[in-house]
Enzyme design. Structure first.
Site, PDB file in Angstrom:
ATOM      1  N   GLU A 170     -49.370   2.134 -17.624  1.00 48.21           N
ATOM      2  CA  GLU A 170     -50.347   2.641 -18.400  1.00 48.21           C
ATOM      3  C   GLU A 170     -50.164   4.061 -18.900  1.00 48.21           C
ATOM      4  OE1 GLU A 170     -52.459   0.656 -19.263  1.00 48.21           O
ATOM      5  OE2 GLU A 170     -54.652   1.510 -19.624  1.00 48.21           O
ATOM      6  N   THR A 186     -55.677   4.985 -29.299  1.00 46.51           N
ATOM      7  CA  THR A 186     -56.395   5.461 -27.975  1.00 46.51           C
ATOM      8  C   THR A 186     -56.224   7.266 -27.782  1.00 46.51           C
ATOM      9  OG1 THR A 186     -55.563   3.435 -26.996  1.00 46.51           O
ATOM     10  CG2 THR A 186     -56.050   4.995 -25.403  1.00 46.51           C
TER      11      THR A 186
END
Lengths: 336, 336
Positions: free
Chosen positions: B157, B210
């Protein structure tokens, strides 16, 4: 706006000596105890609180022949609380209740017996207010949900400390742990807790006025600290539901309010270290202080903590009062 | 620092076609599905997420004779994801896992089949990473707690979006609702949810990277807004434990992140109004967007919402993908 208090399922109240016979009033006087409360619960600033079985306040209320409210006696306050019914939180909130049921024709005399210190951060005014409201509701033979008393208790709180907060009055009224999810509209959720949780309370007798304890809190905070805080309150609420005392302990950390308010409390961090070393699950400020509290898994540990911390405060020439209690799950109760 | 993941009681995984015979490796290839996830859940910025049954990603993994990892095929990504194993989150996190068990001698070939849009706010990289990690763990006949995979997934991530957040990978790995109470030490709590909760997901095909969605969030916020937010997350967690869908809906309000991020989503507020009028329990942004989601009490309402919102987006010339799903409670699963 509509208020939501429907989550709350009030425990059945034991109403000693009072028999309900239809709509007929069955007692002319009553004595009620209402519990002290610990607001904030470390990571739940302004939204969480719980009630304890000791200490608490007592109200004796009598119906009189002359309309209007009088306060005939206040004990345990060292003369600090007003006998003037227009300025006392108990009579003011009772008056709001009587207005709501159109019974301002009633005559009432109130005795308030303070069994806990004032300005201690233990919800002193809330305990008195809730005792008064529960007394008049019972005298009026009003069997409706105790939750209806909450807005009147908040009126008293507004007069006592300048803010109509509910994180003391709601747990004093409902017992147990209470979440004030929202104030506008009012949305109150009663939370479970693990059985066998003990609370050690130490009140160092120093002056920390609620208004000033509120004013020193920062208006602006870092988002990252807020994220830490709401991770912790979510963890605490989860721990309460899961009866997971370890999780409750890990979650009770406050990166926003405690670092500021602890400055007003003598030797806060040394006391915390002592309590944790003695086996506390968690340690923090009760409400706006100066009282501090620790959760423990048993009575012995709680007793040891209050003894050691009281000794520590004595050593630095500070008087203190201490209490060990389980969680109060019933709220106010009729005691005579 | 020690990590706490002990609250998590992982559901038993159904491992089709794999027979455990002692320490002997029993399969040379495996196909695994891992679910999409909705992070933040409106009032739980950076600390809450849940998994859905649709969409999700698939990884096919084969043990080869030559040490090292190759990625032989990626489908469904329009050529956007790297085949270079040093730059792909799946292979990078699998490599971290292999290092942890001292098995970098293993040769692996990976196929990644994207079955969900990239950059959608639905935890696309997390689904791929968790599918890869669950595949290698199963191939290695490693029966330890799936929770041990979480740090490796967070490494993936970190590479994918610049932050080692866990609010997508943890629910993708564990299924259900997951609270990340703390990152340091890592403390993960799995939460229950009411049965019969449906999730309607709409991905408007616009670009919201993001990193940028994170950068526009304010660093400093008002204490009073933070109090509102942690009252709401405490209410949401209570509602999940109490199976109280009304309380869940009332609590899912975001005064801090949504007002900023909604600006990156076309017609966010009109879509919310439509969804709520059609009977949604709640409506908000999934992760950093642009996907939005609604909880509903039944499949019919969820279906109606995705139809009407997709039509609305078509009318303003925006393509979209839609999904209706129940909550995924199992996390990743072996599919071949």
């Amino acid at each position: 706006m509509e208020n939501n208090i429907q989550e709350f399922k009030p425990p059945l109240k034991e109403e000693k000596g009072i028999t309900n016979s239809g709509n007929v009033k069955v007692a002319d006087s009553i004595a009620v105890f209402a519990p002290a409360t610990v607001a904030n619960v470390v990571c739940g600033f302004d939204v969480l609180g719980f009630a304890v079985n000791e200490p608490g306040d007592e109200v004796i209320m009598r119906i009189t022949n002359k309309p209007g409210i009088t306060i005939s006696k206040i004990t345990g306050d060292d003369g600090r609380l007003p006998l003037n019914p227009a300025k006392n939180t108990v009579s003011v909130s009772v008056q709001h209740y009587l207005q709501s049921i159109n019974r301002t024709d009633i005559g009432l005399d109130i005795e308030l017996h303070k069994k806990m210190p004032i300005g201690s951060g233990l919800g002193s005014s809330s305990a008195s207010t809730v005792a008064g409201l529960f007394a008049i509701k019972t005298l009026m033979d009003d069997n409706s949900d105790p939750a209806k008393l909450l807005p009147f208790a908040m009126k008293g709180e507004e007069m006592a400390c300048g803010h109509g907060h509910a994180d003391n009055v709601a747990p004093a009224l409902f017992g147990g742990f209470v979440l004030i999810r929202s104030y506008s509209p009012l949305d109150v959720v009663r939370l479970p807790h693990p059985p066998g949780l003990y609370c050690a309370i130490i009140f160092p007798d120093v002056d920390v006025p609620t208004r000033e304890a509120r004013q020193i809190i920062r208006n602006k905070i870092l988002m990252k600290d807020a994220v830490t805080q709401w991770g912790n309150i979510a963890g605490l609420v989860s721990g309460l539901f899961m009866q997971d005392i370890d999780l409750i302990g890990r979650s009770m950390q406050d990166v926003l309010v405690e670092p500021v308010r602890s400055m007003l409390i003598p030797d806060f961090y040394p006391m915390r270290e002592m309590a944790m070393e003695l086996g506390a699950v968690s340690f923090g400020i009760s409400g706006s202080g100066p009282s501090v509290f620790a959760f423990t898994r048993d009575e012995e540990t709680a007793t040891l903590i209050i003894q050691k911390l009281q000794q520590h405060l004595t050593n630095i020439n500070i008087n203190s009062k201490t209490y060990v209690s389980t969680i109060n799950d019933a709220g106010p109760r009729v005691i005579g």
